[in-house]
Design a protein around this motif. Structure first.
Motif, PDB file in Angstrom:
ATOM      1  N   GLU A 282     -29.813 -85.891 -66.910  1.00 29.41           N
ATOM      2  CA  GLU A 282     -30.420 -84.563 -66.878  1.00 29.41           C
ATOM      3  C   GLU A 282     -31.328 -84.374 -65.666  1.00 29.41           C
ATOM      4  OE1 GLU A 282     -32.334 -83.582 -70.523  1.00 29.41           O
ATOM      5  OE2 GLU A 282     -30.447 -83.390 -71.624  1.00 29.41           O
ATOM      6  N   GLN A 283     -32.088 -85.424 -65.306  1.00 26.22           N
ATOM      7  CA  GLN A 283     -32.978 -85.300 -64.147  1.00 26.22           C
ATOM      8  C   GLN A 283     -32.185 -85.034 -62.871  1.00 26.22           C
ATOM      9  OE1 GLN A 283     -33.156 -87.569 -66.497  1.00 26.22           O
ATOM     10  NE2 GLN A 283     -35.268 -88.178 -66.970  1.00 26.22           N
ATOM     11  N   THR A 284     -31.039 -85.703 -62.728  1.00 25.47           N
ATOM     12  CA  THR A 284     -30.198 -85.481 -61.548  1.00 25.47           C
ATOM     13  C   THR A 284     -29.661 -84.061 -61.536  1.00 25.47           C
ATOM     14  OG1 THR A 284     -29.549 -87.809 -61.481  1.00 25.47           O
ATOM     15  CG2 THR A 284     -28.131 -86.243 -60.318  1.00 25.47           C
ATOM     16  N   ALA A 285     -29.157 -83.608 -62.684  1.00 23.99           N
ATOM     17  CA  ALA A 285     -28.639 -82.244 -62.769  1.00 23.99           C
ATOM     18  C   ALA A 285     -29.730 -81.229 -62.440  1.00 23.99           C
ATOM     19  CB  ALA A 285     -28.073 -81.982 -64.162  1.00 23.99           C
ATOM     20  N   ALA A 286     -30.931 -81.452 -62.969  1.00 21.06           N
ATOM     21  CA  ALA A 286     -32.033 -80.520 -62.723  1.00 21.06           C
ATOM     22  C   ALA A 286     -32.406 -80.489 -61.243  1.00 21.06           C
ATOM     23  CB  ALA A 286     -33.242 -80.903 -63.573  1.00 21.06           C
ATOM     24  N   LYS A 287     -32.409 -81.652 -60.586  1.00 18.15           N
ATOM     25  CA  LYS A 287     -32.728 -81.700 -59.156  1.00 18.15           C
ATOM     26  C   LYS A 287     -31.667 -80.983 -58.333  1.00 18.15           C
ATOM     27  CE  LYS A 287     -35.412 -85.987 -59.402  1.00 18.15           C
ATOM     28  NZ  LYS A 287     -35.445 -87.443 -59.085  1.00 18.15           N
ATOM     29  N   TRP A 288     -30.402 -81.149 -58.701  1.00 19.73           N
ATOM     30  CA  TRP A 288     -29.336 -80.448 -57.985  1.00 19.73           C
ATOM     31  C   TRP A 288     -29.437 -78.941 -58.199  1.00 19.73           C
ATOM     32  CZ3 TRP A 288     -24.508 -83.986 -59.281  1.00 19.73           C
ATOM     33  CH2 TRP A 288     -24.615 -85.171 -58.533  1.00 19.73           C
ATOM     34  N   LEU A 289     -29.691 -78.530 -59.432  1.00 20.24           N
ATOM     35  CA  LEU A 289     -29.836 -77.101 -59.712  1.00 20.24           C
ATOM     36  C   LEU A 289     -31.027 -76.515 -58.960  1.00 20.24           C
ATOM     37  CD1 LEU A 289     -29.098 -77.061 -63.549  1.00 20.24           C
ATOM     38  CD2 LEU A 289     -27.607 -76.197 -61.735  1.00 20.24           C
ATOM     39  N   LEU A 290     -32.091 -77.298 -58.840  1.00 21.89           N
ATOM     40  CA  LEU A 290     -33.266 -76.838 -58.102  1.00 21.89           C
ATOM     41  C   LEU A 290     -32.922 -76.623 -56.625  1.00 21.89           C
ATOM     42  CD1 LEU A 290     -36.267 -76.175 -58.369  1.00 21.89           C
ATOM     43  CD2 LEU A 290     -36.767 -78.597 -57.950  1.00 21.89           C
ATOM     44  N   GLN A 291     -32.135 -77.530 -56.057  1.00 17.68           N
ATOM     45  CA  GLN A 291     -31.669 -77.337 -54.676  1.00 17.68           C
ATOM     46  C   GLN A 291     -30.877 -76.043 -54.546  1.00 17.68           C
ATOM     47  OE1 GLN A 291     -29.798 -80.311 -52.176  1.00 17.68           O
ATOM     48  NE2 GLN A 291     -30.442 -81.927 -53.594  1.00 17.68           N
ATOM     49  N   LEU A 292     -29.970 -75.825 -55.485  1.00 17.92           N
ATOM     50  CA  LEU A 292     -29.128 -74.629 -55.431  1.00 17.92           C
ATOM     51  C   LEU A 292     -29.952 -73.363 -55.622  1.00 17.92           C
ATOM     52  CD1 LEU A 292     -26.057 -75.947 -57.444  1.00 17.92           C
ATOM     53  CD2 LEU A 292     -26.147 -75.468 -54.994  1.00 17.92           C
ATOM     54  N   CYS A 293     -30.985 -73.442 -56.458  1.00 16.00           N
ATOM     55  CA  CYS A 293     -31.880 -72.289 -56.615  1.00 16.00           C
ATOM     56  C   CYS A 293     -32.484 -71.908 -55.265  1.00 16.00           C
ATOM     57  CB  CYS A 293     -32.994 -72.610 -57.610  1.00 16.00           C
ATOM     58  SG  CYS A 293     -32.518 -72.477 -59.349  1.00 16.00           S
ATOM     59  N   GLY A 294     -32.868 -72.915 -54.479  1.00 19.04           N
ATOM     60  CA  GLY A 294     -33.449 -72.639 -53.170  1.00 19.04           C
ATOM     61  C   GLY A 294     -32.466 -71.961 -52.232  1.00 19.04           C
ATOM     62  N   THR A 295     -31.230 -72.461 -52.203  1.00 13.11           N
ATOM     63  CA  THR A 295     -30.215 -71.857 -51.335  1.00 13.11           C
ATOM     64  C   THR A 295     -29.867 -70.445 -51.793  1.00 13.11           C
ATOM     65  OG1 THR A 295     -29.273 -74.023 -50.809  1.00 13.11           O
ATOM     66  CG2 THR A 295     -27.871 -72.097 -50.438  1.00 13.11           C
TER      67      THR A 295
END
Length: 262
Positions: A106-119
């Protein structure tokens, strides 16, 4: 100069309904790029819709300046095709990653989603806003440095442009209901819906059509209540009940990650 005079095709690396993507090498500079070759000739003449879509994609790509999206390098056009050259991203798509390694923590998924939120926040704050519209894992590359890059803007639209309800090029399952039903033109909440579906896929490995099984898989809960609340905030049938923007979702993801680190 013809496309083949300047670039050598190395191999095919992807395909879509109207296009193929190739890894190519600049014959003079020896650099490698990705070439999306779009067929615009159909039967008796030019397919105006495909040509119009390609022109929109090129227009959007030329405006982008963010590490979270590919950069356009060159464009070629003749009577039968349009060739769009972009960066060749060294890495693996999120779809291939999940198929190869399985669901992520879940932590990995959340970090990836956070990156995508920025883009996506960058895209949504452009003038006019750009709506990506196709957040499927095939369109997201995980680079060797761990950063994510959006690679295919073929379905993207500029908000307030000449797009009518019912005309969209997203992917069923990842596309928001209002797009599938043809009841609305894309806005930023369509991308927020896509983030929610993507999040469940990353954690479970299940395709969107299996989302109803996410609460319980083989007798074991596969997503925590805390992250489930964040992702479910993306997926309301009513766009007005989703996060109002990507930064709103990003705040929730940062809170989740801070607590997960303890």
């Amino acid at each position: 100069m013809l496309f083949e005079d300047k670039y050598e095709i190395i191999r095919k690396i992807g395909s879509g309904s109207t296009s193929d993507v190739f890894l190519v090498r600049d014959r003079k500079l020896k650099k490698r790029w990705a070439a999306k070759i779009i067929g615009i000739y159909s039967g008796g003449g030019t397919d105006c819709r495909v040509k119009q879509d390609a022109a929109r994609e090129i227009q959007i790509l030329t405006q982008l300046d963010t590490p979270g999206a590919v950069k356009i390098i060159d464009v070629f056009e003749d009577s039968r095709r349009i060739c769009i050259l972009t960066d060749y991203i060294h890495g693996i798509s999120l779809l291939a990653y999940i198929h190869k390694y399985g669901p992520v923590f879940e932590q990995t998924a959340a970090k990836w989603l956070l990156q995508l939120c920025g883009t996506l926040d960058y895209l949504h704050n452009m003038m006019p806003p750009v709506i990506f519209c196709d957040l499927k894992p095939e369109n997201i590359m995980l680079k060797d440095d761990g950063k994510l890059t959006l690679i295919d803007f073929g379905a993207a639209y500029q908000q307030h442009s000449d797009v009518s309800p019912g005309i969209w090029k997203g992917t069923i399952g990842y596309a928001a209901p209002e797009l599938c039903h043809g009841t609305a033109v894309p806005d930023i909440r369509a991308d927020i819906y896509g983030l929610g579906v993507l999040g469940y896929f990353l954690i479970s490995g299940l395709e969107p059509k299996q989302v109803e099984k996410l609460k319980d898989y083989s007798g074991h809960r596969i997503v925590s209540r805390k992250l489930d609340r964040i992702l479910s905030g993306c997926l309301s049938e009513n766009p007005g009940k989703r996060y109002k923007n990507c930064e709103h979702m990003a705040v929730r993801l940062r809170q989740f990650l801070r607590k997960a680190d303890f």
